[in-house]
Scaffold this motif. Structure first.
Motif, PDB file in Angstrom:
ATOM      1  N   GLY A 112       0.791  -1.226   0.000  1.00  0.00           N
ATOM      2  CA  GLY A 112       0.000   0.000   0.000  1.00  0.00           C
ATOM      3  C   GLY A 112       0.821   1.272   0.000  1.00  0.00           C
ATOM      4  O   GLY A 112       0.276   2.368   0.095  1.00  0.00           O
ATOM      5  N   THR A 127      -0.613   7.043  11.436  1.00  0.00           N
ATOM      6  CA  THR A 127      -1.660   7.355  10.463  1.00  0.00           C
ATOM      7  C   THR A 127      -1.254   6.890   9.072  1.00  0.00           C
ATOM      8  O   THR A 127      -2.050   6.289   8.344  1.00  0.00           O
ATOM      9  CB  THR A 127      -1.936   8.873  10.448  1.00  0.00           C
ATOM     10  OG1 THR A 127      -2.342   9.273  11.750  1.00  0.00           O
ATOM     11  CG2 THR A 127      -3.009   9.229   9.447  1.00  0.00           C
ATOM     12  N   TRP A 169       0.900   4.514   8.309  1.00  0.00           N
ATOM     13  CA  TRP A 169       0.920   3.051   8.271  1.00  0.00           C
ATOM     14  C   TRP A 169      -0.484   2.476   8.193  1.00  0.00           C
ATOM     15  O   TRP A 169      -0.719   1.517   7.455  1.00  0.00           O
ATOM     16  CB  TRP A 169       1.657   2.482   9.488  1.00  0.00           C
ATOM     17  CG  TRP A 169       3.107   2.364   9.226  1.00  0.00           C
ATOM     18  CD1 TRP A 169       4.100   3.150   9.717  1.00  0.00           C
ATOM     19  CD2 TRP A 169       3.751   1.424   8.370  1.00  0.00           C
ATOM     20  NE1 TRP A 169       5.308   2.755   9.226  1.00  0.00           N
ATOM     21  CE2 TRP A 169       5.129   1.689   8.401  1.00  0.00           C
ATOM     22  CE3 TRP A 169       3.299   0.378   7.581  1.00  0.00           C
ATOM     23  CZ2 TRP A 169       6.045   0.947   7.667  1.00  0.00           C
ATOM     24  CZ3 TRP A 169       4.213  -0.357   6.852  1.00  0.00           C
ATOM     25  CH2 TRP A 169       5.574  -0.066   6.902  1.00  0.00           C
ATOM     26  N   ARG A 170      -1.409   3.035   8.944  1.00  0.00           N
ATOM     27  CA  ARG A 170      -2.796   2.543   8.878  1.00  0.00           C
ATOM     28  C   ARG A 170      -3.354   2.700   7.467  1.00  0.00           C
ATOM     29  O   ARG A 170      -3.985   1.788   6.928  1.00  0.00           O
ATOM     30  CB  ARG A 170      -3.677   3.308   9.860  1.00  0.00           C
ATOM     31  CG  ARG A 170      -3.663   2.741  11.234  1.00  0.00           C
ATOM     32  CD  ARG A 170      -4.767   3.350  12.081  1.00  0.00           C
ATOM     33  NE  ARG A 170      -4.322   3.361  13.445  1.00  0.00           N
ATOM     34  CZ  ARG A 170      -4.411   4.377  14.273  1.00  0.00           C
ATOM     35  NH1 ARG A 170      -4.948   5.506  13.887  1.00  0.00           N
ATOM     36  NH2 ARG A 170      -3.971   4.291  15.494  1.00  0.00           N
ATOM     37  N   PHE A 171      -3.149   3.882   6.906  1.00  0.00           N
ATOM     38  CA  PHE A 171      -3.633   4.150   5.557  1.00  0.00           C
ATOM     39  C   PHE A 171      -2.997   3.172   4.576  1.00  0.00           C
ATOM     40  O   PHE A 171      -3.670   2.557   3.749  1.00  0.00           O
ATOM     41  CB  PHE A 171      -3.302   5.595   5.163  1.00  0.00           C
ATOM     42  CG  PHE A 171      -3.770   5.962   3.785  1.00  0.00           C
ATOM     43  CD1 PHE A 171      -5.059   6.405   3.584  1.00  0.00           C
ATOM     44  CD2 PHE A 171      -2.916   5.860   2.697  1.00  0.00           C
ATOM     45  CE1 PHE A 171      -5.497   6.741   2.314  1.00  0.00           C
ATOM     46  CE2 PHE A 171      -3.337   6.190   1.426  1.00  0.00           C
ATOM     47  CZ  PHE A 171      -4.633   6.632   1.237  1.00  0.00           C
ATOM     48  N   SER A 172      -1.695   3.004   4.672  1.00  0.00           N
ATOM     49  CA  SER A 172      -0.955   2.140   3.767  1.00  0.00           C
ATOM     50  C   SER A 172      -1.399   0.684   3.865  1.00  0.00           C
ATOM     51  O   SER A 172      -1.658   0.019   2.858  1.00  0.00           O
ATOM     52  CB  SER A 172       0.540   2.263   4.062  1.00  0.00           C
ATOM     53  OG  SER A 172       1.268   1.405   3.263  1.00  0.00           O
ATOM     54  N   LEU A 173      -1.507   0.173   5.075  1.00  0.00           N
ATOM     55  CA  LEU A 173      -1.890  -1.230   5.260  1.00  0.00           C
ATOM     56  C   LEU A 173      -3.350  -1.477   4.892  1.00  0.00           C
ATOM     57  O   LEU A 173      -3.689  -2.528   4.363  1.00  0.00           O
ATOM     58  CB  LEU A 173      -1.598  -1.669   6.691  1.00  0.00           C
ATOM     59  CG  LEU A 173      -0.102  -1.757   7.025  1.00  0.00           C
ATOM     60  CD1 LEU A 173       0.090  -2.097   8.493  1.00  0.00           C
ATOM     61  CD2 LEU A 173       0.602  -2.762   6.138  1.00  0.00           C
ATOM     62  N   THR A 174      -4.220  -0.509   5.159  1.00  0.00           N
ATOM     63  CA  THR A 174      -5.624  -0.647   4.768  1.00  0.00           C
ATOM     64  C   THR A 174      -5.737  -0.765   3.258  1.00  0.00           C
ATOM     65  O   THR A 174      -6.420  -1.648   2.732  1.00  0.00           O
ATOM     66  CB  THR A 174      -6.451   0.551   5.278  1.00  0.00           C
ATOM     67  OG1 THR A 174      -6.349   0.616   6.693  1.00  0.00           O
ATOM     68  CG2 THR A 174      -7.897   0.428   4.864  1.00  0.00           C
ATOM     69  N   PHE A 175      -5.043   0.125   2.541  1.00  0.00           N
ATOM     70  CA  PHE A 175      -5.072   0.051   1.083  1.00  0.00           C
ATOM     71  C   PHE A 175      -4.427  -1.219   0.582  1.00  0.00           C
ATOM     72  O   PHE A 175      -4.861  -1.797  -0.415  1.00  0.00           O
ATOM     73  CB  PHE A 175      -4.399   1.284   0.459  1.00  0.00           C
ATOM     74  CG  PHE A 175      -5.385   2.267  -0.049  1.00  0.00           C
ATOM     75  CD1 PHE A 175      -5.978   3.164   0.808  1.00  0.00           C
ATOM     76  CD2 PHE A 175      -5.756   2.267  -1.374  1.00  0.00           C
ATOM     77  CE1 PHE A 175      -6.919   4.071   0.354  1.00  0.00           C
ATOM     78  CE2 PHE A 175      -6.689   3.160  -1.847  1.00  0.00           C
ATOM     79  CZ  PHE A 175      -7.276   4.060  -0.982  1.00  0.00           C
ATOM     80  N   SER A 176      -3.388  -1.660   1.254  1.00  0.00           N
ATOM     81  CA  SER A 176      -2.729  -2.897   0.851  1.00  0.00           C
ATOM     82  C   SER A 176      -3.691  -4.067   0.956  1.00  0.00           C
ATOM     83  O   SER A 176      -3.787  -4.898   0.041  1.00  0.00           O
ATOM     84  CB  SER A 176      -1.506  -3.145   1.728  1.00  0.00           C
ATOM     85  OG  SER A 176      -0.866  -4.320   1.360  1.00  0.00           O
ATOM     86  N   CYS A 177      -4.415  -4.155   2.047  1.00  0.00           N
ATOM     87  CA  CYS A 177      -5.389  -5.243   2.222  1.00  0.00           C
ATOM     88  C   CYS A 177      -6.504  -5.164   1.193  1.00  0.00           C
ATOM     89  O   CYS A 177      -6.891  -6.173   0.608  1.00  0.00           O
ATOM     90  CB  CYS A 177      -5.962  -5.217   3.634  1.00  0.00           C
ATOM     91  SG  CYS A 177      -4.755  -5.655   4.888  1.00  0.00           S
ATOM     92  N   LEU A 178      -7.005  -3.960   0.942  1.00  0.00           N
ATOM     93  CA  LEU A 178      -8.060  -3.794  -0.054  1.00  0.00           C
ATOM     94  C   LEU A 178      -7.560  -4.148  -1.455  1.00  0.00           C
ATOM     95  O   LEU A 178      -8.242  -4.818  -2.225  1.00  0.00           O
ATOM     96  CB  LEU A 178      -8.593  -2.363  -0.032  1.00  0.00           C
ATOM     97  CG  LEU A 178      -9.399  -1.977   1.196  1.00  0.00           C
ATOM     98  CD1 LEU A 178      -9.733  -0.491   1.176  1.00  0.00           C
ATOM     99  CD2 LEU A 178     -10.661  -2.802   1.282  1.00  0.00           C
TER     100      LEU A 178
END
Length: 193
Positions: free
Chosen positions: A12, A169, A171-180
């Motif tokens: 992400g 913030t 990292w959360r954004f990055s990992l959320t997009f990575s999972c999606l």
């Protein structure tokens, strides 16, 4: 298989770099955008190297590829693939869309030409993968040069790298997009998995 590991290696980061570089530029903080870019590129390189090592373990354990040269070319292509995506997103974050498109078209034509030559030589999968790898490396070199030119205009200062809230913030954004992205990739692009 290489595309799946590359999708995992991206983490992400490209989405985070586009978002936060553009956000800092919108605030007029060019130095902060430069710091975000440099930090995310370092993390992207680390993630791609770690996933390459994981790919070696997975390929060795499950014996998914029977030709060692094919396995080698798949693993070696993970880092340049992830870097290419990351560098393109940096240029997009800095709103250099014309430059991004020019380099992307140029390297796509190069890749097409190399793969066509490989097909013409009847080299099979190894030669096709090698042609793709050469095109990826040239693409990363061109994108790196372009990003370096853009970053040379951005001062090295900016926010504190140890700002826990801001880092969390991102990292959360990055990992959320990575999972999606990974979910979308598995469901739609690799529906046979």
């Amino acid at each position: 298989l290489g595309a799946t590991f590359t999708a995992l290696a991206i983490l992400g980061m490209p989405y985070a770099s586009e978002k936060y570089i553009a956000e800092y530029l919108g605030r007029g903080d060019v130095a902060g955008a430069g710091v975000i870019c440099r930090k995310l590129l370092r993390v992207q390189i680390l993630a791609a190297v770690v996933l390459s090592v994981v790919a070696v373990a997975v390929l060795a354990y499950f014996r998914l590829v029977h030709q060692p040269i094919v396995a080698f070319l798949i693993i070696v292509s993970i880092l340049p693939s992830a870097l290419q995506v990351a560098l393109r997103s940096v240029l997009s974050g800095f709103h250099r869309f014309a430059l991004t498109n020019f380099v992307a078209i140029l390297t796509s034509l190069l890749r097409l030409g190399l793969v066509m030559c490989a097909a013409r030589l009847h080299g099979g999968v190894p030669l096709m993968l090698l042609a793709n790898l050469v095109a990826l490396v040239i693409s990363v070199i061109l994108f790196s040069y372009t990003v370096r030119q853009v970053l040379s205009a951005a001062p090295g200062g900016g926010f504190d790298l140890f700002d826990v809230d801001r880092t969390r913030t991102i990292w959360r954004f990055s990992l959320t997009f990575s999972c999606l992205y990974l979910l979308e990739y598995i469901l739609w692009d690799q529906s046979e998995v």
